[in-house]
Design a protein around this motif. Structure first.
Motif, short mmCIF file in Angstrom:
data_model
loop_
_atom_site.label_atom_id
_atom_site.label_comp_id
_atom_site.label_asym_id
_atom_site.label_seq_id
_atom_site.Cartn_x
_atom_site.Cartn_y
_atom_site.Cartn_z
N LEU A 251 9.85 9.54 -3.59
CA LEU A 251 8.55 9.23 -4.19
C LEU A 251 7.54 10.35 -4.03
O LEU A 251 6.58 10.46 -4.79
CB LEU A 251 7.99 7.94 -3.60
CG LEU A 251 8.79 6.66 -3.88
CD1 LEU A 251 8.14 5.46 -3.18
CD2 LEU A 251 8.88 6.39 -5.38
N GLY A 252 7.73 11.19 -2.99
CA GLY A 252 6.81 12.30 -2.77
C GLY A 252 5.65 11.94 -1.88
O GLY A 252 5.42 10.77 -1.56
N SER A 253 4.90 12.94 -1.48
CA SER A 253 3.82 12.77 -0.50
C SER A 253 2.61 12.02 -1.04
O SER A 253 1.79 11.52 -0.28
CB SER A 253 3.38 14.14 0.04
OG SER A 253 2.94 14.97 -1.03
N ASN A 254 2.48 11.93 -2.37
CA ASN A 254 1.33 11.24 -2.94
C ASN A 254 1.42 9.72 -2.78
O ASN A 254 0.43 9.02 -2.92
CB ASN A 254 1.19 11.59 -4.42
CG ASN A 254 0.73 13.02 -4.64
OD1 ASN A 254 0.06 13.60 -3.79
ND2 ASN A 254 1.11 13.61 -5.76
N THR A 255 2.62 9.22 -2.52
CA THR A 255 2.82 7.79 -2.31
C THR A 255 3.21 7.56 -0.85
O THR A 255 4.29 7.97 -0.43
CB THR A 255 3.94 7.23 -3.22
OG1 THR A 255 3.59 7.50 -4.58
CG2 THR A 255 4.12 5.74 -3.02
N LYS A 256 2.32 6.96 -0.09
CA LYS A 256 2.54 6.77 1.34
C LYS A 256 3.14 5.39 1.61
O LYS A 256 2.50 4.36 1.38
CB LYS A 256 1.22 6.92 2.10
CG LYS A 256 1.36 6.78 3.62
CD LYS A 256 2.22 7.90 4.20
CE LYS A 256 2.26 7.81 5.72
NZ LYS A 256 3.14 8.82 6.31
N ILE A 257 4.37 5.39 2.11
CA ILE A 257 5.04 4.13 2.45
C ILE A 257 4.65 3.73 3.88
O ILE A 257 4.89 4.48 4.82
CB ILE A 257 6.56 4.26 2.35
CG1 ILE A 257 6.97 4.60 0.91
CG2 ILE A 257 7.25 2.97 2.81
CD1 ILE A 257 8.45 4.86 0.75
N LYS A 258 4.05 2.55 4.02
CA LYS A 258 3.67 2.08 5.35
C LYS A 258 4.86 1.54 6.13
O LYS A 258 5.00 1.78 7.32
CB LYS A 258 2.58 1.00 5.23
CG LYS A 258 1.20 1.52 4.91
CD LYS A 258 0.18 0.37 5.00
CE LYS A 258 -1.23 0.87 4.78
NZ LYS A 258 -2.23 -0.23 4.89
N SER A 259 5.70 0.77 5.45
CA SER A 259 6.82 0.15 6.15
C SER A 259 7.90 -0.29 5.19
O SER A 259 7.66 -0.47 3.99
CB SER A 259 6.34 -1.06 6.96
OG SER A 259 5.90 -2.09 6.09
N VAL A 260 9.10 -0.43 5.73
CA VAL A 260 10.23 -1.01 5.01
C VAL A 260 10.83 -2.08 5.91
O VAL A 260 11.17 -1.79 7.07
CB VAL A 260 11.30 0.04 4.65
CG1 VAL A 260 12.54 -0.65 4.09
CG2 VAL A 260 10.75 1.05 3.65
N THR A 261 10.93 -3.31 5.42
CA THR A 261 11.47 -4.40 6.23
C THR A 261 12.40 -5.25 5.36
O THR A 261 12.36 -5.18 4.13
CB THR A 261 10.35 -5.30 6.78
OG1 THR A 261 9.53 -5.76 5.68
CG2 THR A 261 9.47 -4.55 7.76
N VAL A 262 13.21 -6.06 6.03
CA VAL A 262 14.13 -6.93 5.29
C VAL A 262 13.34 -7.96 4.50
O VAL A 262 12.25 -8.38 4.90
CB VAL A 262 15.11 -7.65 6.25
CG1 VAL A 262 16.04 -6.65 6.91
CG2 VAL A 262 14.35 -8.47 7.28
N SER A 263 13.89 -8.38 3.38
CA SER A 263 13.29 -9.43 2.57
C SER A 263 14.14 -10.68 2.69
O SER A 263 15.21 -10.65 3.30
CB SER A 263 13.22 -8.98 1.10
OG SER A 263 14.48 -9.17 0.47
N PRO A 264 13.70 -11.79 2.11
CA PRO A 264 14.51 -13.01 2.18
C PRO A 264 15.83 -12.92 1.42
O PRO A 264 16.71 -13.76 1.58
CB PRO A 264 13.60 -14.07 1.54
CG PRO A 264 12.23 -13.52 1.63
CD PRO A 264 12.39 -12.05 1.51
N ILE A 265 15.98 -11.89 0.56
CA ILE A 265 17.19 -11.72 -0.25
C ILE A 265 18.09 -10.68 0.41
O ILE A 265 17.66 -9.55 0.68
CB ILE A 265 16.85 -11.28 -1.68
CG1 ILE A 265 15.90 -12.31 -2.33
CG2 ILE A 265 18.11 -11.11 -2.51
CD1 ILE A 265 15.43 -11.91 -3.71
N ALA A 266 19.32 -11.04 0.65
CA ALA A 266 20.27 -10.13 1.29
C ALA A 266 20.43 -8.85 0.46
O ALA A 266 20.61 -8.90 -0.75
CB ALA A 266 21.63 -10.82 1.44
#
Length: 239
Positions: free
Chosen positions: A37-52
């Motif tokens: 995505l590049g540096s202009n889009t800052k991802i705060k977190s990635v976590t599991v969702s209710p869907i496997a």
């Protein structure tokens, strides 16, 4: 007894290992997706969702989804069919929630209707048409205390008007007269207007990008000129 202890120890170790693997997977997806995505889009977190196999991606206060290989970025809502619960909306609300106690009321224009028992906070620009529309609706609310935080984000004239309103002998009357009736603001802006600067900084911290933005005492937010019926409905849910 020893067999039972060994069983629980194995379970504990297995859960700990699973958590470690999950955390490593989330970090891997975050790093890979951030690179794409590049540096202009800052991802705060990635976590599991209710869907496997699907992971929640938090960008600012927005929610997206991706696969384990971070090949796809999904934008949309997850709805639990059995209950009809909008999981994405609920998550979005949680992410946008603030602590009411963190709002510095001393930096706001305070307007009280009736006994003032109900409370809400509004971040507004004096040149914002939607803010003016909202202000007219709020005149119909009874028994409410409204804290208006001026954030001049639309133009240089917004800065001028915000300072004049803040420095007026009666800021609340000056603000309402301007927003409701278009009464010209004639006062000076020669008082201490640091409160407005603090409001702008606070708005940035809270991720406020447009006006009006409304907050309730439970920390939930309504972006935009909410309908009076929706505001009353929200107040009813807080009882």
């Amino acid at each position: 007894m020893n067999k039972l202890l060994n069983f629980f120890l194995c379970i504990t170790l297995s859960l700990g290992f699973a958590s470690l693997v999950s955390a490593q997977t989330e970090q891997k997806i975050k790093a890979e997706l951030q690179g794409k995505l590049g540096s202009n889009t800052k991802i705060k977190s990635v976590t599991v969702s209710p869907i496997a196999g699907i992971y929640e991606v938090q960008v600012g206060n927005d929610v997206f989804y991706t696969d384990v290989n971070s090949k796809y970025l999904l934008q949309g809502e997850i709805i639990e069919v059995a209950t009809g619960k909008n999981i994405t909306e609920q998550r979005q609300n949680d992410l946008n929630r603030i602590k009411w106690a963190d709002l510095p009321s001393a930096n706001a224009i305070k307007i009280v209707h009736g006994n003032g028992s109900r409370q809400l906070a509004i971040f507004a620009d004096p040149n914002c048409g939607y803010c003016k529309r909202l202000e007219k609706s709020l005149q119909q609310l009874d028994n409410v205390t409204i804290y208006t935080y001026l954030i001049p984000i639309l133009s240089a004239d917004s800065v001028q008007k915000s300072k004049q309103i803040w420095c007026a002998s009666d800021p609340s009357k000056t603000y309402v007269d301007w927003m409701i009736n278009g009464t010209p603001i004639t006062g000076k802006n020669d008082c201490n207007t640091v409160a407005i600067d603090k409001n702008l900084s606070l708005a940035k911290t809270l991720g406020i990008t447009g006006t009006p933005t409304i907050f309730f005492v439970d920390g939930s937010r309504f972006p935009g000129a909410a309908q009076l019926t929706d505001i009353e409905k929200k107040f009813s849910s807080l009882k």
